[in-house]
Design a protein around this motif. Structure first.
Motif, PDB file in Angstrom:
ATOM      1  N   GLY A 433      -6.175  -7.476  13.244  1.00  0.00           N
ATOM      2  CA  GLY A 433      -5.487  -6.315  12.639  1.00  0.00           C
ATOM      3  C   GLY A 433      -3.973  -6.508  12.630  1.00  0.00           C
ATOM      4  N   ILE A 434      -3.416  -7.070  13.706  1.00  0.00           N
ATOM      5  CA  ILE A 434      -1.960  -7.297  13.745  1.00  0.00           C
ATOM      6  C   ILE A 434      -1.593  -8.376  12.717  1.00  0.00           C
ATOM      7  N   ALA A 435      -2.426  -9.421  12.645  1.00  0.00           N
ATOM      8  CA  ALA A 435      -2.153 -10.489  11.668  1.00  0.00           C
ATOM      9  C   ALA A 435      -2.154  -9.907  10.246  1.00  0.00           C
ATOM     10  N   ASP A 436      -3.109  -9.026   9.972  1.00  0.00           N
ATOM     11  CA  ASP A 436      -3.150  -8.391   8.642  1.00  0.00           C
ATOM     12  C   ASP A 436      -1.894  -7.557   8.397  1.00  0.00           C
ATOM     13  N   ALA A 437      -1.441  -6.872   9.457  1.00  0.00           N
ATOM     14  CA  ALA A 437      -0.227  -6.046   9.309  1.00  0.00           C
ATOM     15  C   ALA A 437       0.987  -6.930   9.007  1.00  0.00           C
ATOM     16  N   ILE A 438       1.071  -8.088   9.668  1.00  0.00           N
ATOM     17  CA  ILE A 438       2.193  -9.010   9.401  1.00  0.00           C
ATOM     18  C   ILE A 438       2.147  -9.447   7.930  1.00  0.00           C
ATOM     19  N   HIS A 439       0.949  -9.780   7.480  1.00  0.00           N
ATOM     20  CA  HIS A 439       0.779 -10.219   6.088  1.00  0.00           C
ATOM     21  C   HIS A 439       1.152  -9.085   5.121  1.00  0.00           C
ATOM     22  N   GLN A 440       0.675  -7.899   5.418  1.00  0.00           N
ATOM     23  CA  GLN A 440       0.959  -6.739   4.557  1.00  0.00           C
ATOM     24  C   GLN A 440       2.470  -6.482   4.458  1.00  0.00           C
ATOM     25  N   VAL A 441       3.139  -6.512   5.620  1.00  0.00           N
ATOM     26  CA  VAL A 441       4.567  -6.205   5.642  1.00  0.00           C
ATOM     27  C   VAL A 441       5.379  -7.316   4.974  1.00  0.00           C
ATOM     28  N   PHE A 442       4.937  -8.554   5.163  1.00  0.00           N
ATOM     29  CA  PHE A 442       5.637  -9.677   4.538  1.00  0.00           C
ATOM     30  C   PHE A 442       5.715  -9.469   3.021  1.00  0.00           C
ATOM     31  N   HIS A 443       4.627  -8.953   2.442  1.00  0.00           N
ATOM     32  CA  HIS A 443       4.592  -8.774   0.987  1.00  0.00           C
ATOM     33  C   HIS A 443       5.032  -7.376   0.551  1.00  0.00           C
ATOM     34  N   MET A 444       5.387  -6.522   1.487  1.00  0.00           N
ATOM     35  CA  MET A 444       5.719  -5.124   1.119  1.00  0.00           C
ATOM     36  C   MET A 444       6.981  -5.086   0.258  1.00  0.00           C
ATOM     37  N   ASN A 445       6.925  -4.314  -0.819  1.00  0.00           N
ATOM     38  CA  ASN A 445       8.110  -4.288  -1.697  1.00  0.00           C
ATOM     39  C   ASN A 445       9.231  -3.452  -1.078  1.00  0.00           C
ATOM     40  N   LYS A 446      10.408  -3.674  -1.647  1.00  0.00           N
ATOM     41  CA  LYS A 446      11.615  -3.067  -1.082  1.00  0.00           C
ATOM     42  C   LYS A 446      11.543  -1.535  -1.098  1.00  0.00           C
ATOM     43  N   GLU A 447      10.973  -0.973  -2.173  1.00  0.00           N
ATOM     44  CA  GLU A 447      10.919   0.499  -2.291  1.00  0.00           C
ATOM     45  C   GLU A 447      10.103   1.086  -1.139  1.00  0.00           C
ATOM     46  N   GLU A 448       8.940   0.473  -0.886  1.00  0.00           N
ATOM     47  CA  GLU A 448       8.100   1.025   0.188  1.00  0.00           C
ATOM     48  C   GLU A 448       8.788   0.865   1.545  1.00  0.00           C
ATOM     49  N   ARG A 449       9.378  -0.299   1.780  1.00  0.00           N
ATOM     50  CA  ARG A 449      10.095  -0.495   3.049  1.00  0.00           C
ATOM     51  C   ARG A 449      11.183   0.563   3.214  1.00  0.00           C
ATOM     52  N   MET A 450      11.924   0.788   2.114  1.00  0.00           N
ATOM     53  CA  MET A 450      13.053   1.725   2.227  1.00  0.00           C
ATOM     54  C   MET A 450      12.564   3.149   2.448  1.00  0.00           C
ATOM     55  N   SER A 451      11.474   3.524   1.790  1.00  0.00           N
ATOM     56  CA  SER A 451      11.050   4.905   1.986  1.00  0.00           C
ATOM     57  C   SER A 451      10.472   5.090   3.392  1.00  0.00           C
TER      58      SER A 451
END
Ligand code: GDG
Length: 498
Positions: A433-451
């Protein structure tokens, strides 16, 4: 919030350690350096305004108490409030601090029952050192002083103060989690501890879950107590004694961290750190060396991410800062070895030209340098197996002034109750689950990160350390208890999307 206490009643704080460190200068003479944590920053103005006193152990043993008291006196003049030492012998330190606090209460309250060493000698020292603290407090208290005791080292102090005839209001804040009844019950001194906690006038916990665990223990192990559960602050009565029990999530000096992160010096440092890792996302871990922080599990999860998502190789670097802590306790040095073997195995397995997967740093940094690491890292990976709050998570958000960072957070931290809406939540035992979260966040776009980061920063800014101090002090005397904001715990079911 203006409180009766903030308007002039004197305040006495007691914690295991005084907010200072004793160092030796080049001539070998002892000198005192003031501490700089969030708690000190928040308490200092309050203490100064009413001529308060901070009581605690210096961290040294068998010292010349006359010399230390003299040094503390001159430091007190500079700080504008009094520092008073509780002097300990090496036997007292071993039994009370290394023993009962760190080999019984710390593991038990973090659900590590099998790590506990239930040595009766530890208990004897814990009890007598708590009495020693109470005597120093009693000698410094005035009739109107509010006494505020901190943390798991000092749970018996109210009982000892009452035995000494002190009738002042006494508050207590527990910085670590409170366990559920089926764990607490293992403690051979469970009745003494729970009854001592009930001697306080106000009991503060980090989260509603801790508060509920405590109330469940009280209902299980204490007779003739009435507790009316309100959502944030409950009221109890045992005989003539009334007490309040609340959740007060501790925080940080948000503005100070944000200001430091924006300073020219930190900006420069942050740029230099990242320059060595071009076109890579830095994943940051910052923890005291402690088995509760989930560092080996985190390293395994990182390895799992590199295996299952090969596109991450060469594109992410885990920077794991481990701050030395409790070196004399054997399980801590075993943990250090375990971490170092894992780091070396993973680096041996995956290192490629121009890329080392894990940068491991075993040292403590000055605060501005730590701030530079926070500011420059694209991802914070905070995965304790259990943590009272976790201030690192809040500090990372405060320092993320570009608002493009992402926080991966363990659901077993106190901070999760406050930050789950903006963070990516993980179960720290679930390496996949943590590995998946790292993968998800690595690809997360700037808009989602910022919000997400906007939500996180707003929450930490609103509930900062000053608000924490105010609400604790207000809860002692408030006529109405309905005004305290309710912070709901994170419920893993909120994460289930299917
Ligand atoms: C206990 C509870 C609860 C870390 N590395 C350096 C450094 N730090 C500072 C951080 C942060 C603090 O240490 C760590 O606080 P945490 O909250 O993360 O964890 P604990 O030490 O376990 O604290 C915890 C806390 O009490 C407060 O109630 O949140 O749950 O276990 O402030 O910035 N500071 C400096 N150099 C470092 O290298 N200067």
């Amino acid at each position: 919030m203006e409180t009766e206490y903030s308007e002039g009643k004197s305040l006495i704080i007691a914690s295991n350690r005084l907010p200072i460190t004793i160092k030796r200068n080049e001539n070998g003479d002892k000198q005192i350096e003031p501490g700089s944590g969030g708690l000190v920053t928040a308490m200092a103005p309050v203490l100064r305004n009413r001529g308060g006193t901070w009581i605690g152990w210096t961290g040294d043993v068998d010292t010349d108490s006359f010399e230390i008291n003299h040094l503390l006196q001159s430091q007190s003049r500079e700080l504008g409030y009094l520092l008073k030492a509780v002097h300990l012998s090496s036997e007292e330190r071993d039994g009370y601090y290394r023993g009962f606090a760190n080999e019984v209460l710390w593991p038990l309250f973090h659900d590590f029952v099998s790590t506990c060493i239930f040595d009766p000698d530890y208990w004897e020292h814990y009890d007598s050192v708590n009495e020693k603290f109470a005597k120093v407090i009693a000698a410094n208290a005035r009739g109107d002083s509010f006494i505020w005791i901190h943390d798991y080292h000092l749970m018996r102090v109210a009982t000892k103060l009452r035995e000494l005839g002190v009738r002042n209001k006494i508050g207590y804040f527990l910085h670590i989690p409170f366990p559920p009844p089926d764990i607490f019950v293992r403690l051979p001194w469970r009745f003494q501890i729970i009854n001592s906690l009930l001697d306080y006038d106000l009991l503060g916990f980090q989260t509603n879950r801790d508060k509920r665990n405590f109330i469940r223990c009280v209902r299980t192990y204490v007779k003739n107590i009435r507790i009316r559960g309100r959502r944030q602050i409950a009221e109890g009565q045992i005989g003539d004694h009334k007490l309040r029990i609340g959740a007060f999530p501790i925080s940080i000096d948000y503005n100070e961290f944000a200001r430091m992160a924006a300073s020219e010096e930190v900006s420069r440092k942050a740029w230099y750190i990242h320059e060595d890792y071009p076109e890579k996302q830095i994943i940051l871990g910052v923890d005291r060396l402690d088995y509760t922080k989930g560092i080996p599990e985190r390293l395994q999860a990182f390895r799992n991410a590199l295996i299952r998502y090969p596109e991450l190789r060469g594109k992410i670097t885990l920077m794991q800062i481990v701050v030395p802590s409790r070196k004399q306790i054997p399980s801590y040095s075993d943990l250090k070895t375990e971490i170092e073997v894992l780091v070396s195995n993973i680096n041996g397995e995956f290192t490629d030209s121009g890329w080392i997967p894990i940068v491991y740093i075993y040292q403590s940094f000055p605060r501005d340098e730590l701030t530079a690491y926070y500011r420059t890292s694209e991802i914070a990976l905070i995965t304790p197996l259990k943590d009272g709050m976790n201030l690192v998570a809040k500090e990372y958000c405060a320092c993320n002034i570009e608002r493009t960072g992402a926080l991966i957070l363990s659901e077993f931290t106190g901070a999760s109750a406050q930050l789950y809406k903006g963070a990516i939540m993980v179960n720290p035992h679930d390496v996949v689950g943590i590995a998946d979260a790292i993968h998800q966040v690595f690809h997360m776009n700037k808009e989602e990160r910022m919000s997400r980061m906007k939500v996180l920063r707003r929450s930490v800014r609103t509930y900062d350390i000053f608000r924490w101090v105010d609400s604790f002090m207000e809860a002692v005397i408030a006529k109405k208890l309905d005004n305290f904001p309710v912070i709901e715990d994170f419920n893993p079911v909120d994460n289930v999307t299917t």
